[in-house]
Design an enzyme around this catalytic site. Structure first.
Site, PDB file in Angstrom:
ATOM      1  N   HIS A   1       0.829  -1.207   0.000  1.00  0.00           N
ATOM      2  CA  HIS A   1       0.000   0.000   0.000  1.00  0.00           C
ATOM      3  C   HIS A   1       0.865   1.260   0.000  1.00  0.00           C
ATOM      4  O   HIS A   1       0.708   2.148  -0.846  1.00  0.00           O
ATOM      5  CB  HIS A   1      -0.904  -0.026   1.238  1.00  0.00           C
ATOM      6  CG  HIS A   1      -1.848   1.122   1.353  1.00  0.00           C
ATOM      7  ND1 HIS A   1      -3.160   1.054   0.967  1.00  0.00           N
ATOM      8  CD2 HIS A   1      -1.676   2.385   1.836  1.00  0.00           C
ATOM      9  CE1 HIS A   1      -3.753   2.201   1.197  1.00  0.00           C
ATOM     10  NE2 HIS A   1      -2.881   3.043   1.725  1.00  0.00           N
ATOM     11  N   GLU A   2       1.802   1.332   0.937  1.00  0.00           N
ATOM     12  CA  GLU A   2       2.590   2.548   1.101  1.00  0.00           C
ATOM     13  C   GLU A   2       3.567   2.781  -0.047  1.00  0.00           C
ATOM     14  O   GLU A   2       3.848   3.927  -0.414  1.00  0.00           O
ATOM     15  CB  GLU A   2       3.331   2.534   2.440  1.00  0.00           C
ATOM     16  CG  GLU A   2       2.433   2.456   3.667  1.00  0.00           C
ATOM     17  CD  GLU A   2       1.418   3.587   3.752  1.00  0.00           C
ATOM     18  OE1 GLU A   2       1.653   4.658   3.148  1.00  0.00           O
ATOM     19  OE2 GLU A   2       0.377   3.406   4.407  1.00  0.00           O
TER      20      GLU A   2
END
Length: 604
Positions: free
Chosen positions: A385-386
């Protein structure tokens, strides 16, 4: 259990360097940061010389905009260093002081440059100047300023609104101190509960560990429910005040209008979510049957369905790189450097580290990632995600100068969720091809855990936020019992009869996510982001080359296009309910497969 038996986390100074980010790329030493902090007040004061002169010529306007861009970038880097230092050790008073210093400088800058917006909008020649070639890098920002002309006030009012930003941010500074330094969560499974490990403990195979972690975390927030409610209510009242001061219809319109997002995007999302809660009800039933429990409690909603296998940081990096191959070798190479030699990621587990995960644009130095590695599929998912955020920052910053606005939160959550979805789809294929049913189940669990956060919790928080703002705008009181009851009622809609609730502990969830709620009308963007991401991923099936180019173009566009327009160019219409509907179909497919695997296990 004695205190001595509780496993302690290492101090920040004792964690391996390779597990930390390269914060020295921002400033080589704390003294270098301090030198910049000492130099900035004079640079900020110098901006006042431009007041009353912006209409003299396009050249004078360009000089101001160039100086403002340079100063804003310097302030961004100063704040990045300060906030990153405070994130990794919330008990470090020096780091907290740096953050306070930077907040004060930002407020001073906002107040001293408040003259610019009303002065620019008073210029009859501004629209014509936009076509001047020397102002091309500032065209997007100036065009949006003109668009928001009805909500810009007089120079005196703008100066006052700029000056109140620092005191208005006070409760947003108090909350992190309370959450990361003062709350005591107790222990679970012989381990002290912290913001950094609570996610791992609430997914532990041992039901007693999960219960102790979930209840301890909730009880700590309940113990300070009145002070937390007072802080959040203050934040909401400030949002209402600012909306009225800028002559918006209401607070949500004030939040969405600058990015040209219709309120209907939020209401359509919430209506679609409510229509599809039976999908969640079915999932709770399948989960209860799989776990063999007479009833599913809230501390069981993230319990592992099969034996968990540890996931190392290196393994997660391999999975992500393999899964994102359709984005091209250049993307993969840049990402690999960020994961390893360039040290974008701070994933160490240490005492005092704050909760959650985020990507920091790093003032165009490095797109840093903050998280705590727990050795689980959840950690892999968070990293995927990041890194989506970080690659978004990298590609858009290379494409545009700092004068072009950074991408919005609405843009951002598309890129992060896309990486999770693409990487996950590939890992599921690998597991099925290898006949590794346990891995397949773990990946499905990761997917459902991600959907639980973004397609269950976040729409619930969005509905909560809408209701709280409506109450405050109507002059109605907002107390801790009100907020707890509202949250419990909203959760009950999603749980149906599938989850046995503890209303007090369930209802304090709003306080556990107040970092999201302080960023007004932010939570809904996780759900729109995951919806747009799955629509973009679906395009790769029919036209992988075209889909890749459209998606990378979306990333490179950064904030040069409004988010609705940027997604439309990439082939996704967020004004339609279809992206949300289609993503619920994806969720239902995961539940179907899990039920199929459950039946196969039962018959064998």
């Amino acid at each position: 259990m004695t205190i001595q038996s509780v496993k302690a986390l290492p101090a920040r100074a004792d964690v391996p360097r390779e597990e930390t980010w390269d914060i020295e790329a921002l400033y080589a030493t704390p003294d270098a940061w301090q030198a910049e902090a000492d130099a900035l007040p004079a640079a900020i004061q110098a901006m006042s010389a431009y007041a009353g002169t912006l209409g003299q010529s396009p050249e004078r306007l360009l000089a101001y905009l160039t100086a403002a861009d340079d100063l804003e970038l310097r302030l961004t880097r100063l704040m990045s260093y300060a906030s990153m230092s405070a994130s990794v050790d919330g008990r470090d008073p020096v780091a907290a002081a740096r953050r306070d210093v930077t907040s004060g400088l930002l407020a001073e800058y906002g107040s001293l440059t408040a003259f610019a917006r009303p002065e620019l909008l008073a210029l009859d020649s501004l629209e014509g100047w936009l076509e001047r070639p020397e102002l091309k890098d500032h065209r997007v920002r100036l065009s949006r300023l003109i668009r928001n002309r009805p909500h810009v006030r007089s120079p005196e009012v703008e100066e006052l609104l700029g000056a109140v930003q620092a005191p208005f941010a006070s409760e947003r500074g108090i909350h992190p101190a309370l959450a990361n330094m003062d709350l005591q969560f107790g222990s679970a499974g012989g381990e002290k509960i912290t913001q950094g490990n609570v996610e791992r403990l609430t997914t532990d195979p041992d039901r007693e560990v999960r219960r102790a972690a979930w209840e301890g975390y909730a009880d700590a927030h309940l113990a300070l429910k009145h002070s937390q409610a007072a802080m959040y209510a203050t934040n909401v009242r400030q949002g209402v005040f600012m909306a009225r001061a800028r002559r918006y219809l209401d607070a949500i319109t004030a939040s969405l209008a600058p990015d040209n997002i219709p309120v209907g995007v939020v209401t359509t999302l919430l209506d679609t979510y409510r229509a599809h809660t039976p999908t969640w009800h079915r999932y709770w039933r399948v989960r209860r049957e799989w776990l063999g429990l007479p009833e599913l409690r809230e501390y069981d909603v993230k319990a592992p369905l099969v034996g968990t296998r540890p996931v190392s940081y290196a393994q997660a990096v391999e999975w992500i790189e393999d899964g994102l191959q359709p984005l091209g070798e250049e993307y993969i190479q840049e990402m690999r450097k960020g994961f390893t030699t360039d040290r974008w990621v701070d994933y160490a587990a240490n005492d005092g580290k704050r909760q959650g995960a985020y990507s920091n644009g790093g003032g165009r130095v490095k797109p840093y990632i903050f998280m705590t590695w727990n050795g689980t599929m959840s950690s892999y998912s968070t990293l995927a995600h990041e890194i989506g955020h970080s690659m978004h920052s990298l590609l858009s910053q290379r494409e545009h100068p700092h004068s072009v606005p950074r991408y919005t939160l609405f843009h951002a959550e598309v890129a992060s969720n896309f990486n999770q979805a693409m990487s996950r789809a590939n890992l599921l294929r690998r597991a099925r091809e290898a006949g590794d049913t346990d891995l397949e189940i773990q990946v499905i669990e990761e997917a459902l855990g991600n959907f639980h956060r973004y397609f269950f919790i976040m729409p619930t928080l969005a509905a909560f936020e809408m209701e709280v703002y409506e109450r405050v705008q109507a002059g109605r009181p907002v107390s801790a019992p009100d907020l707890i009851s509202l949250t419990a009622d909203l959760l009950a809609q999603g749980y149906g009869d599938g989850v046995q609730m503890d209303r007090e502990r369930s209802g304090i969830m709003w306080a556990q996510f107040s970092t999201h709620l302080y960023a007004n009308f932010y939570a809904y963007q996780y759900a729109t982001g995951i919806s747009a991401a799955h629509q973009l991923l679906a395009q790769f099936d029919a036209d992988p080359d075209g889909a890749r180019e459209r998606y990378l173009a979306f990333l490179r566009s950064g904030g040069s296009l409004d988010p609705i327009d940027a997604l439309r160019e990439a082939g996704v219409d967020m004004l339609s309910p279809e992206p949300v509907e289609a993503t619920f179909r994806t969720l239902a497919g995961y539940v179907d497969r899990l039920e199929e695997l459950l039946r196969a296990r039962t018959t064998h």
